[in-house]
Design a protein around this motif. Structure first.
Motif, PDB file in Angstrom:
ATOM      1  N   ASN A  53      30.324 -28.576 -13.883  1.00 45.39           N
ATOM      2  CA  ASN A  53      31.118 -27.557 -14.587  1.00 45.39           C
ATOM      3  C   ASN A  53      31.273 -26.269 -13.784  1.00 45.39           C
ATOM      4  O   ASN A  53      30.296 -25.719 -13.307  1.00 45.39           O
ATOM      5  CB  ASN A  53      30.469 -27.209 -15.921  1.00 45.39           C
ATOM      6  CG  ASN A  53      30.583 -28.361 -16.894  1.00 45.39           C
ATOM      7  OD1 ASN A  53      31.343 -29.301 -16.637  1.00 45.39           O
ATOM      8  ND2 ASN A  53      29.832 -28.310 -17.975  1.00 45.39           N
ATOM      9  N   GLY A  54      32.510 -25.841 -13.682  1.00 43.86           N
ATOM     10  CA  GLY A  54      32.788 -24.575 -13.014  1.00 43.86           C
ATOM     11  C   GLY A  54      32.762 -24.659 -11.503  1.00 43.86           C
ATOM     12  O   GLY A  54      33.134 -23.713 -10.816  1.00 43.86           O
ATOM     13  N   LYS A  55      32.317 -25.786 -10.972  1.00 45.05           N
ATOM     14  CA  LYS A  55      32.219 -25.910  -9.507  1.00 45.05           C
ATOM     15  C   LYS A  55      33.213 -26.907  -8.927  1.00 45.05           C
ATOM     16  O   LYS A  55      33.548 -26.842  -7.759  1.00 45.05           O
ATOM     17  CB  LYS A  55      30.800 -26.332  -9.124  1.00 45.05           C
ATOM     18  CG  LYS A  55      29.781 -25.317  -9.584  1.00 45.05           C
ATOM     19  CD  LYS A  55      28.482 -25.436  -8.868  1.00 45.05           C
ATOM     20  CE  LYS A  55      27.655 -24.200  -9.180  1.00 45.05           C
ATOM     21  NZ  LYS A  55      26.276 -24.329  -8.802  1.00 45.05           N
ATOM     22  N   SER A  56      33.646 -27.845  -9.779  1.00 42.35           N
ATOM     23  CA  SER A  56      34.543 -28.906  -9.301  1.00 42.35           C
ATOM     24  C   SER A  56      35.951 -28.676  -9.831  1.00 42.35           C
ATOM     25  O   SER A  56      36.132 -27.994 -10.841  1.00 42.35           O
ATOM     26  CB  SER A  56      34.116 -30.259  -9.844  1.00 42.35           C
ATOM     27  OG  SER A  56      32.756 -30.469  -9.686  1.00 42.35           O
ATOM     28  N   GLU A 138      30.025 -26.928  -5.212  1.00 45.34           N
ATOM     29  CA  GLU A 138      28.692 -27.485  -5.441  1.00 45.34           C
ATOM     30  C   GLU A 138      27.800 -27.182  -4.231  1.00 45.34           C
ATOM     31  O   GLU A 138      28.257 -27.192  -3.086  1.00 45.34           O
ATOM     32  CB  GLU A 138      28.762 -29.018  -5.603  1.00 45.34           C
ATOM     33  CG  GLU A 138      29.482 -29.498  -6.836  1.00 45.34           C
ATOM     34  CD  GLU A 138      30.978 -29.683  -6.639  1.00 45.34           C
ATOM     35  OE1 GLU A 138      31.547 -29.080  -5.708  1.00 45.34           O
ATOM     36  OE2 GLU A 138      31.569 -30.429  -7.427  1.00 45.34           O
ATOM     37  N   THR A 139      26.525 -26.997  -4.528  1.00 47.73           N
ATOM     38  CA  THR A 139      25.598 -26.736  -3.417  1.00 47.73           C
ATOM     39  C   THR A 139      24.591 -27.874  -3.229  1.00 47.73           C
ATOM     40  O   THR A 139      23.814 -27.861  -2.283  1.00 47.73           O
ATOM     41  CB  THR A 139      24.836 -25.411  -3.636  1.00 47.73           C
ATOM     42  OG1 THR A 139      24.282 -25.440  -4.949  1.00 47.73           O
ATOM     43  CG2 THR A 139      25.746 -24.210  -3.482  1.00 47.73           C
ATOM     44  N   SER A 140      24.603 -28.840  -4.165  1.00 45.78           N
ATOM     45  CA  SER A 140      23.748 -30.016  -3.939  1.00 45.78           C
ATOM     46  C   SER A 140      24.299 -31.205  -4.721  1.00 45.78           C
ATOM     47  O   SER A 140      25.020 -31.027  -5.715  1.00 45.78           O
ATOM     48  CB  SER A 140      22.308 -29.729  -4.375  1.00 45.78           C
ATOM     49  OG  SER A 140      22.272 -29.618  -5.773  1.00 45.78           O
ATOM     50  N   PHE A 141      23.963 -32.383  -4.234  1.00 47.63           N
ATOM     51  CA  PHE A 141      24.360 -33.627  -4.910  1.00 47.63           C
ATOM     52  C   PHE A 141      23.130 -34.506  -5.048  1.00 47.63           C
ATOM     53  O   PHE A 141      22.829 -35.298  -4.168  1.00 47.63           O
ATOM     54  CB  PHE A 141      25.457 -34.354  -4.118  1.00 47.63           C
ATOM     55  CG  PHE A 141      26.775 -33.677  -4.194  1.00 47.63           C
ATOM     56  CD1 PHE A 141      27.655 -33.935  -5.223  1.00 47.63           C
ATOM     57  CD2 PHE A 141      27.113 -32.744  -3.240  1.00 47.63           C
ATOM     58  CE1 PHE A 141      28.862 -33.281  -5.307  1.00 47.63           C
ATOM     59  CE2 PHE A 141      28.325 -32.079  -3.313  1.00 47.63           C
ATOM     60  CZ  PHE A 141      29.207 -32.352  -4.349  1.00 47.63           C
TER      61      PHE A 141
END
Ligand code: BTN
Length: 245
Positions: A53-56, A138-141
């Protein structure tokens, strides 16, 4: 170019929403539906598509066609992939490639997934709904080692609406070439940026057999052309082969 945008807070899937809208109303060509949250995002092969949410960015574009034959469907995929590729270049994303059939990678990791659904009449494609999921800030997956984001590959934060504008415009530009029958140009652009082209790679075929080969390009049916160890070039359809890197 200003986009014909419908903005939603939350929806199951922007592809589903646009499909329903197109079924029930006369919707303008090149309408774009973007959602802040997708509750049931759909990916290829019946997979789900998760987004942060909010990043993609999760959005779908409706494109209408006249005189576009089903037999040429592969070029629709090539055009959309090239369009996203061009958009990422404009955003100065480095090391962008297209992984057959239509994942967009940067530094070998997936930053964008594409789901194209077509509406047919007779032997023609009358319209298509092109769904794009872009990993932006995003900063991590966690649990997705082969995924990345524009932020992770560039070190920069992006404004989602700007990425939407640039990528949508590039995709629509590439799609409008299709109407001009520039199929060969689109296919060449696609092949020029194909992930692992001309490199020896490992593959798994539909029966689970492993083999080495070299990606040489794609054909007009959307199949991947692989030069196998006996130096023959074979064409593989979607689901018939997996690239194991
Ligand atoms: C893939 O599996 O790589 C394709 C992912 C496509 C995801 C996008 S997000 C917006 C649109 N709506 C969906 O439900 N799916 C596509």
């Amino acid at each position: 170019m200003s986009l014909k945008l419908i903005k939603l807070d939350a929806i199951d899937s922007t592809n589903n929403y646009l499909k329903e809208l197109a079924r029930n109303t006369t919707i303008v060509d090149e309408t774009v539906v973007v959602a802040k949250r997708q509750l049931k995002g759909r990916g290829q092969m019946e997979n789900s598509w998760q987004s942060q949410n909010g990043k993609s960015l999760t959005f779908s574009v409706l494109k209408k066609f006249t005189g576009f034959k089903i037999d040429d469907q592969a070029y629709l995929n090539y055009a959309v992939s090239v369009g996203v590729y061009n958009g990422f270049k404009k955003l100065e994303i480095k090391n962008v490639t297209i992984k057959w059939p239509n994942d967009i990678l940067s530094y070998g990791k997936k930053v964008c997934g594409i789901l194209i659904e077509t509406q047919l009449a007779g032997n023609e494609i009358v319209s298509s709904i092109i769904g794009l999921g872009i990993n932006v800030n995003e900063t991590s997956f966690i649990e997705l080692p082969k995924a990345s984001s524009l932020r992770l590959v560039s070190g920069k934060d992006f404004i989602l609406s700007e990425v939407l504008e640039v990528v949508c415009t590039s995709v629509l530009d590439a799609l409008n070439l299709l109407n001009a029958n520039a199929f060969q140009k689109i296919k060449t652009n696609y092949e020029e940026n194909l992930f692992r082209k001309d490199q020896v790679s490992s593959f798994k075929d539909i029966n689970g057999n492993l083999f080495n080969g070299i990606i040489k390009g794609v054909n007009s049916d959307g199949k991947l052309l692989i030069e196998t160890e006996d130096e023959k070039i074979k064409a593989f359809g979607f689901k018939e082969v997996t690239l194991l890197y």
